[in-house]
Design a protein around this motif. Structure first.
Motif, PDB file in Angstrom:
ATOM      1  N   LEU A   1      83.586  35.879  45.148  1.00 52.34           N
ATOM      2  CA  LEU A   1      84.912  35.311  44.933  1.00 52.34           C
ATOM      3  C   LEU A   1      84.806  33.900  44.375  1.00 52.34           C
ATOM      4  O   LEU A   1      85.597  33.498  43.507  1.00 52.34           O
TER       5      LEU A   1
ATOM      6  N   LEU B   1      90.220  34.834  53.318  1.00 47.86           N
ATOM      7  CA  LEU B   1      89.253  35.334  52.344  1.00 47.86           C
ATOM      8  C   LEU B   1      88.001  34.457  52.358  1.00 47.86           C
ATOM      9  O   LEU B   1      88.094  33.224  52.472  1.00 47.86           O
TER      10      LEU B   1
ATOM     11  N   LYS C   1      81.892  36.571  49.635  1.00 51.37           N
ATOM     12  CA  LYS C   1      82.046  38.016  49.483  1.00 51.37           C
ATOM     13  C   LYS C   1      82.029  38.393  48.008  1.00 51.37           C
ATOM     14  O   LYS C   1      82.573  37.678  47.156  1.00 51.37           O
TER      15      LYS C   1
ATOM     16  N   GLU D   1      83.004  44.279  47.393  1.00 53.34           N
ATOM     17  CA  GLU D   1      83.038  44.442  48.849  1.00 53.34           C
ATOM     18  C   GLU D   1      84.458  44.352  49.416  1.00 53.34           C
ATOM     19  O   GLU D   1      84.668  44.595  50.607  1.00 53.34           O
ATOM     20  N   LEU D   2      85.426  44.017  48.579  1.00 55.51           N
ATOM     21  CA  LEU D   2      86.793  43.833  49.055  1.00 55.51           C
ATOM     22  C   LEU D   2      87.576  45.143  49.064  1.00 55.51           C
ATOM     23  O   LEU D   2      87.403  45.983  48.185  1.00 55.51           O
ATOM     24  N   SER D   3      88.423  45.300  50.066  1.00 63.11           N
ATOM     25  CA  SER D   3      89.374  46.411  50.074  1.00 63.11           C
ATOM     26  C   SER D   3      90.446  46.144  49.027  1.00 63.11           C
ATOM     27  O   SER D   3      90.555  45.030  48.496  1.00 63.11           O
TER      28      SER D   3
ATOM     29  N   MET E   1      92.636  43.250  50.118  1.00 65.84           N
ATOM     30  CA  MET E   1      92.007  41.941  49.946  1.00 65.84           C
ATOM     31  C   MET E   1      91.960  41.552  48.471  1.00 65.84           C
ATOM     32  O   MET E   1      92.118  40.381  48.117  1.00 65.84           O
ATOM     33  N   LEU E   2      91.767  42.533  47.586  1.00 62.84           N
ATOM     34  CA  LEU E   2      91.788  42.255  46.149  1.00 62.84           C
ATOM     35  C   LEU E   2      93.159  41.750  45.702  1.00 62.84           C
ATOM     36  O   LEU E   2      93.264  40.834  44.885  1.00 62.84           O
TER      37      LEU E   2
ATOM     38  N   PHE F   1      93.425  38.209  46.764  1.00 56.87           N
ATOM     39  CA  PHE F   1      92.641  37.309  45.911  1.00 56.87           C
ATOM     40  C   PHE F   1      93.323  37.120  44.557  1.00 56.87           C
ATOM     41  O   PHE F   1      93.340  36.013  44.010  1.00 56.87           O
TER      42      PHE F   1
END
Length: 286
Positions: free
Chosen positions: A93, A121, A125, A129-131, A134-135, A138
């Protein structure tokens, strides 16, 4: 009240589809839900706003500026959150942030770190690796870290589980407390819009059906239910999208007061949902 987004008679012609002279306005301090079935023209409209497509006619103003003549300035002041992931999956990230920040003259690491903490966040990471939830968070961090005034979202909650969707909507409600900002939220999940939207703009088959406040919309329509025997020509004129079932019929109306007076207890008239209004207003009688 100052408009942040303004479309005037915007037209786009393809061989098999025409976006027909769309006009609507979004003011600062508000969330507009942008709805319509698949193929209605939502994505085409958003691409025209972003100047990713060339329109055939009409005018689009963002922040009071022509979206073509002032494209570079405008894109410094707006943010985008899309359903699809356009990030480099092997980057962390932090690396993705560094690759993005250089495009914006008003980028603020202070805002970036604030939202990273608020959204829980972690910079180390990797994107892969993000769900999906979470994306989306971000994407929103990047959209907000250059202090964007207009946030444009294309199906941001699609595919998110109910907990993540609820949390995401709470974030949007918090963002819009800054009355200098506005959000255009394109989605097919109308229940999300019932929770957060101030305005609803609905297009179907390239045509604008309505652009109204959510409360005005829900107050002006009713779901009518009754027996088939009541469906004479006079009643049909007051109904849209008549749907038959084994108990009778169901339809949409904008004449709730008139029908209550005329039919009293013979008809049941209920408050609709946004989904009811969208589906029945484009439905052929069946």
């Amino acid at each position: 009240m100052k408009s942040i987004l303004e479309l005037n008679n915007v037209r786009k012609e393809y061989k098999d589809f025409i976006l027909k002279d769309i006009s609507f306005t979004l003011n600062r301090g508000y969330i507009m839900g942008f709805i319509g079935p698949n193929g209605a023209g939502k994505s085409t409209t958003i691409k025209l706003i972003m100047n990713l497509l060339k329109k055939n006619n009409g005018e689009i103003k963002i922040l009071g500026l022509d979206n073509i003549k002032h494209e570079n300035e405008i894109k410094q002041r707006i943010g985008f959150v899309y359903d699809e992931n356009h990030f480099y999956e092997e980057l962390t990230l932090k690396q993705m942030k560094n690759a993005t920040a250089g495009f914006y003259v008003n980028w603020s690491d202070r805002l970036y770190h604030k939202y990273m903490i608020n959204f829980n966040l972690k910079e180390d990471k990797k994107i892969k690796e993000l769900s999906k939830g979470m994306l989306m968070k971000f994407s929103l961090v990047l959209a907000l870290s250059h202090d964007a005034e207009l946030i444009i979202m294309d199906e941001p909650t699609s595919g998110l589980d109910p907990v993540f969707r609820s949390e995401f909507l709470d974030i949007l409600m918090d963002i819009i407390q800054d009355e200098n900002k506005a959000i255009l939220f394109s989605t097919h999940i109308t229940t999300d819009l019932e929770k957060i939207a101030d305005y609803i703009t609905f297009i179907n088959d390239g045509s604008l059906i309505f652009s109204k406040t959510k409360d005005e919309l829900l107050d002006s329509y009713g779901i009518v239910k009754g027996s088939k025997e009541l469906l004479n020509d006079t009643l049909r004129e007051s109904l849209v999208g008549i749907k038959y079932n084994k108990f009778g019929f169901e339809a949409l109306t904008t004449e709730t007061i008139k029908l209550r007076r005329s039919y009293r207890d013979e008809l049941v008239i209920e408050r609709p949902t946004l989904e009811d209004i969208m589906l029945l207003s484009i439905k052929e009688d069946c």
